[in-house]
Enzyme design. Structure first.
Site, mmCIF file in Angstrom:
data_model
loop_
_atom_site.group_PDB
_atom_site.id
_atom_site.type_symbol
_atom_site.label_atom_id
_atom_site.label_comp_id
_atom_site.label_asym_id
_atom_site.label_seq_id
_atom_site.Cartn_x
_atom_site.Cartn_y
_atom_site.Cartn_z
ATOM 1 N N HIS A 56 0.853 -1.188 0.000
ATOM 2 C CA HIS A 56 0.000 0.000 0.000
ATOM 3 C C HIS A 56 0.891 1.241 0.000
ATOM 4 O O HIS A 56 2.118 1.148 -0.001
ATOM 5 C CB HIS A 56 -1.006 -0.012 1.146
ATOM 6 C CG HIS A 56 -0.397 0.015 2.513
ATOM 7 N ND1 HIS A 56 0.131 1.155 3.067
ATOM 8 C CD2 HIS A 56 -0.234 -0.962 3.420
ATOM 9 C CE1 HIS A 56 0.573 0.878 4.275
ATOM 10 N NE2 HIS A 56 0.386 -0.404 4.513
ATOM 11 N N HIS A 89 4.020 1.633 2.267
ATOM 12 C CA HIS A 89 5.244 0.949 1.832
ATOM 13 C C HIS A 89 5.932 1.748 0.731
ATOM 14 O O HIS A 89 7.145 1.893 0.700
ATOM 15 C CB HIS A 89 4.918 -0.450 1.305
ATOM 16 C CG HIS A 89 4.288 -1.341 2.326
ATOM 17 N ND1 HIS A 89 3.020 -1.842 2.178
ATOM 18 C CD2 HIS A 89 4.738 -1.805 3.508
ATOM 19 C CE1 HIS A 89 2.717 -2.594 3.233
ATOM 20 N NE2 HIS A 89 3.746 -2.581 4.060
ATOM 21 N N CYS A 120 0.570 -10.004 20.758
ATOM 22 C CA CYS A 120 -0.287 -9.592 19.641
ATOM 23 C C CYS A 120 0.180 -10.325 18.384
ATOM 24 O O CYS A 120 1.301 -10.129 17.933
ATOM 25 C CB CYS A 120 -0.238 -8.089 19.396
ATOM 26 S SG CYS A 120 -1.120 -7.634 17.865
ATOM 27 N N CYS A 157 1.193 -7.879 15.478
ATOM 28 C CA CYS A 157 2.490 -7.222 15.660
ATOM 29 C C CYS A 157 3.612 -8.241 15.724
ATOM 30 O O CYS A 157 4.774 -7.889 15.598
ATOM 31 C CB CYS A 157 2.544 -6.424 16.961
ATOM 32 S SG CYS A 157 1.426 -5.025 17.051
ATOM 33 N N CYS A 192 -4.425 -4.761 21.971
ATOM 34 C CA CYS A 192 -3.269 -4.175 21.296
ATOM 35 C C CYS A 192 -3.551 -2.705 21.005
ATOM 36 O O CYS A 192 -4.587 -2.370 20.425
ATOM 37 C CB CYS A 192 -3.001 -4.915 19.991
ATOM 38 S SG CYS A 192 -1.740 -4.107 18.985
ATOM 39 N N HIS A 249 -3.554 -2.373 17.037
ATOM 40 C CA HIS A 249 -4.582 -3.039 16.241
ATOM 41 C C HIS A 249 -5.952 -3.101 16.908
ATOM 42 O O HIS A 249 -6.940 -3.458 16.264
ATOM 43 C CB HIS A 249 -4.129 -4.457 15.884
ATOM 44 C CG HIS A 249 -2.914 -4.476 14.999
ATOM 45 N ND1 HIS A 249 -1.640 -4.671 15.487
ATOM 46 C CD2 HIS A 249 -2.782 -4.267 13.669
ATOM 47 C CE1 HIS A 249 -0.781 -4.603 14.488
ATOM 48 N NE2 HIS A 249 -1.442 -4.357 13.372
ATOM 49 N N LYS A 286 -4.759 5.836 10.779
ATOM 50 C CA LYS A 286 -3.608 5.160 10.205
ATOM 51 C C LYS A 286 -4.052 4.318 9.009
ATOM 52 O O LYS A 286 -5.065 3.639 9.050
ATOM 53 C CB LYS A 286 -2.975 4.264 11.274
ATOM 54 C CG LYS A 286 -1.813 3.447 10.766
ATOM 55 C CD LYS A 286 -1.207 2.603 11.872
ATOM 56 C CE LYS A 286 -0.419 1.445 11.268
ATOM 57 N NZ LYS A 286 0.074 0.513 12.269
ATOM 58 N N LYS A 325 -2.904 -2.297 6.531
ATOM 59 C CA LYS A 325 -3.566 -3.484 6.018
ATOM 60 C C LYS A 325 -4.646 -3.941 6.980
ATOM 61 O O LYS A 325 -5.763 -4.252 6.578
ATOM 62 C CB LYS A 325 -2.531 -4.598 5.850
ATOM 63 C CG LYS A 325 -1.545 -4.319 4.753
ATOM 64 C CD LYS A 325 -0.409 -5.328 4.749
ATOM 65 C CE LYS A 325 0.558 -5.123 5.897
ATOM 66 N NZ LYS A 325 1.911 -5.588 5.614
HETATM 67 N N1 MSP Z 1 8.148 -6.549 8.558
HETATM 68 C C1 MSP Z 1 8.204 -5.435 9.446
HETATM 69 C C2 MSP Z 1 9.514 -4.672 9.293
HETATM 70 C C3 MSP Z 1 10.757 -5.477 9.462
HETATM 71 S S1 MSP Z 1 12.179 -4.514 9.172
HETATM 72 C C4 MSP Z 1 13.436 -5.492 9.636
HETATM 73 C C5 MSP Z 1 7.043 -4.496 9.150
HETATM 74 N N2 MSP Z 1 6.431 -4.654 7.974
HETATM 75 S S2 MSP Z 1 5.169 -3.805 7.473
HETATM 76 O O1 MSP Z 1 4.845 -4.313 6.170
HETATM 77 O O2 MSP Z 1 4.137 -3.836 8.454
HETATM 78 O O3 MSP Z 1 5.649 -2.318 7.391
HETATM 79 C C6 MSP Z 1 6.731 -1.967 6.544
HETATM 80 C C7 MSP Z 1 7.032 -0.506 6.686
HETATM 81 O O4 MSP Z 1 5.946 0.263 6.195
HETATM 82 C C8 MSP Z 1 7.246 -0.073 8.137
HETATM 83 O O5 MSP Z 1 8.360 0.793 8.242
HETATM 84 C C9 MSP Z 1 5.976 0.655 8.465
HETATM 85 O O6 MSP Z 1 6.151 1.663 9.427
HETATM 86 C C10 MSP Z 1 5.628 1.256 7.121
HETATM 87 N N3 MSP Z 1 4.231 1.623 7.042
HETATM 88 C C11 MSP Z 1 3.145 0.808 7.186
HETATM 89 N N4 MSP Z 1 2.022 1.571 7.092
HETATM 90 C C12 MSP Z 1 2.344 2.877 6.894
HETATM 91 C C13 MSP Z 1 1.652 4.064 6.647
HETATM 92 N N5 MSP Z 1 0.341 4.128 6.620
HETATM 93 N N6 MSP Z 1 2.372 5.192 6.406
HETATM 94 C C14 MSP Z 1 3.726 5.182 6.337
HETATM 95 N N7 MSP Z 1 4.398 4.060 6.556
HETATM 96 C C15 MSP Z 1 3.752 2.913 6.942
HETATM 97 O O7 MSP Z 1 6.764 -3.650 9.978
#
Ligand code: MSP
Length: 497
Positions: free
Chosen positions: A17, A20, A125, A128, A143, A146, A296, A299
């Site tokens: 999304h 990322h 959680c 998380c 959590c 979440h 926020k 997913k």
């Molecule tokens: N797998 C772990 C990270 C492991 S790093 C060794 C994880 N994955 S995640 O898919 O949930 O998130 C990946 C990155 O995207 C994280 O840095 C997270 O903060 C970021 N974001 C997820 N949602 C976001 C927003 N809505 N806005 C900005 N960044 C966000 O965490």
């Protein structure tokens, strides 16, 4: 000089999304800026494929974890092209090269006495993949992130002696006030540290989807340790027959979201110390892109904005520009399609696109399509000299929005310059042709300099424009003393409305 920048690796329990994409673009801007400065850059991104969230999602979808991981990793990989990411490698934690190195490093940590067998009981959680401390637990054992019920879990685990690194981490935070950026994130991490560290689970017994623990077959490594190690392991196998670790480690920037600060600012340096590896130079923490409702975007909350759809309508550059103009890097901010459209029109079409279009046009009409080789306007030169250095300095502190604003002020100045000097009036008076030549040559050079500075943010359109100017060299970043004296080409409107 070597420069190594990484993003967090994304969970493959779902699909990419905008959050990322945002993080990857942030790292990409830093990487591209460094390449233009001549650094030897390695930019890493990838996917985090083990652990409970992925295993649970696979179960729910009726596929194996590996099948789910393959399908969703492909979607994260496919994000690279439309977003114009210039990453040098894409790491997957299911890569053989990753898991052998995870085992190797953690065996070393075990052998050095930083690991012991114990029993863990706590509130967990599953989304998380984290046991929660009291402060991280909401009312009724839920959590905080979440909103779901935490489960009470107890299991025999190997523990990492995180608490033993309290003193060394305190010293790290004291000696390096820019270890975590921006400041508010540093303060948050420092206060977590000041609260006192407790040991953390390094392995899990109830899970099989993970990297097996070499000294005890019934366990897999806790997904966070497996995942964090990607930043080091990838350098070992990204290039066949070559180990890039000495060349790039320690990382200059780990770009991450604020929700995973503790893992990166506390666990990660402690683990590296235990493995006798250097700690990274900076952890760069960004805020969250929020949905239109100010919530926020995630997913699990189901309010995600699809980056592919945004790119399809507007193109990568528009999205990239929007994100750093709209949301101050490091802070949270709402994003929307309507917002993208507004900035597209006001800033890209009306300001930058218009500046590019009219400059090329006037060179064609009043200067036979060529940039006059005459001394440039000292006033404009004074304003634009040092722009590259100012941008570099801001990007070294990862102030991506401030740096972009610095460039944008110059885009606006150049548009004012056109209005003030009105080349179309000068063109009517032959006695003023030296002045006209200077104005046009200065404008061309000004446009070139802001365009080179904008390139890390908007790699596609800026490359087109630099080609049209006949000056594609990204390393040529300073405002010259004299017009370059070459022909310019034609260019369709950069940002047609
Ligand atoms: N797998 C772990 C990270 C492991 S790093 C060794 C994880 N994955 S995640 O898919 O949930 O998130 C990946 C990155 O995207 C994280 O840095 C997270 O903060 C970021 N974001 C997820 N949602 C976001 C927003 N809505 N806005 C900005 N960044 C966000 O965490």
């Amino acid at each position: 000089m070597a420069y190594y920048v990484t993003t967090a690796i994304s969970y493959v329990n779902s699909v990419p999304h905008l959050g990322h994409a945002y993080e990857a673009i942030m790292a990409d801007v830093l990487a591209r800026n460094q390449r233009a400065r001549g650094a030897d850059v390695f930019f890493l991104t990838g996917t985090d494929e083990h652990g409970e969230p992925v295993a649970d999602a696979a179960l729910a979808a009726g596929v194996t974890p590996k099948e789910l991981a393959d399908a969703n990793a492909a979607r994260f990989i496919a994000l690279g092209e439309p977003l114009e990411l210039s990453n040098d490698f894409f790491v997957r934690t299911t890569d053989e090269g990753h898991s052998v190195r995870v085992k190797e490093i953690l065996q070393r940590v075990y052998d050095a006495g930083h690991v012991y067998l114990g029993t863990y009981e706590g509130w967990f959680c599953p989304r998380c993949a984290d046991f929660k401390t009291e402060a991280e637990t909401g009312p009724g054992n839920t959590c905080l992130i979440h909103g779901i019920d935490l489960s009470r879990e107890s299991e025999q685990n190997y523990f990492f002696r995180l608490s033993a690194f309290q003193g060394r981490l305190e010293a790290l935070f004291e000696e390096r006030p820019d270890f975590v950026l921006p400041r508010h994130a540093y303060n948050e991490a420092a206060s977590f540290l000041a609260g006192g560290l407790t040991d953390v689970s390094l392995t899990r017994k109830t899970l099989t989807w993970g990297v097996g623990v070499p000294w005890d077959e019934g366990h897999v490594f806790y997904v966070w340790f497996d995942a964090l190690l990607n930043y080091v392991t990838a350098l070992g196998y990204a290039r066949e027959g070559e180990d890039l670790t000495d060349r790039y480690w320690p990382a200059d920037f780990h770009v991450i979201g604020k929700d995973i600060l503790k893992f990166h600012a506390i666990y990660w340096p402690a683990l590296l110390m235990a493995a006798e590896l250097e700690v990274p130079r900076h952890i760069l923490v960004h805020g969250f892109l929020l949905g239109p409702d100010g919530e926020k975007m995630s997913k699990s909350l189901g309010n995600v904005l699809d980056p592919f759809a945004v790119i399809e309508e507007f193109g990568a550059d528009v999205l990239r520009h929007y994100l750093f103009r709209e949301v101050t890097a490091g802070q949270d901010g709402p994003v929307s399609l309507a917002g993208v459209r507004t900035r597209f029109e006001t800033e890209l079409a009306n300001e930058y696109g218009n500046l590019a279009g009219r400059t090329l046009n006037m060179l064609t009409r009043y200067s036979e399509g060529s940039v006059p080789a005459v001394p440039l306007d000292p006033e404009l030169r004074a304003a634009l000299t040092g722009l590259a250095a100012r941008v570099d300095e801001l990007l070294d502190r990862a102030e991506l929005s401030t740096a972009l604003d610095e460039i944008w002020q110059q885009v606006r100045r150049l548009n004012r310059y056109v209005e003030e000097h009105a080349p179309w009036r000068l063109a009517r008076d032959e006695t003023r042709s030296p002045e006209l030549a200077q104005v046009l040559a200065s404008l061309a050079e000004g446009l070139r300099v802001v365009t080179v500075a904008l390139h890390p943010y908007m790699p596609v359109k800026t490359a087109l424009l630099l080609d049209a100017l006949g000056r594609p060299d990204l390393g040529d970043r300073e405002f010259a003393a004299e017009g370059w004296g070459g022909p310019v080409g034609e260019l369709a409107p950069l940002f047609p409305k």
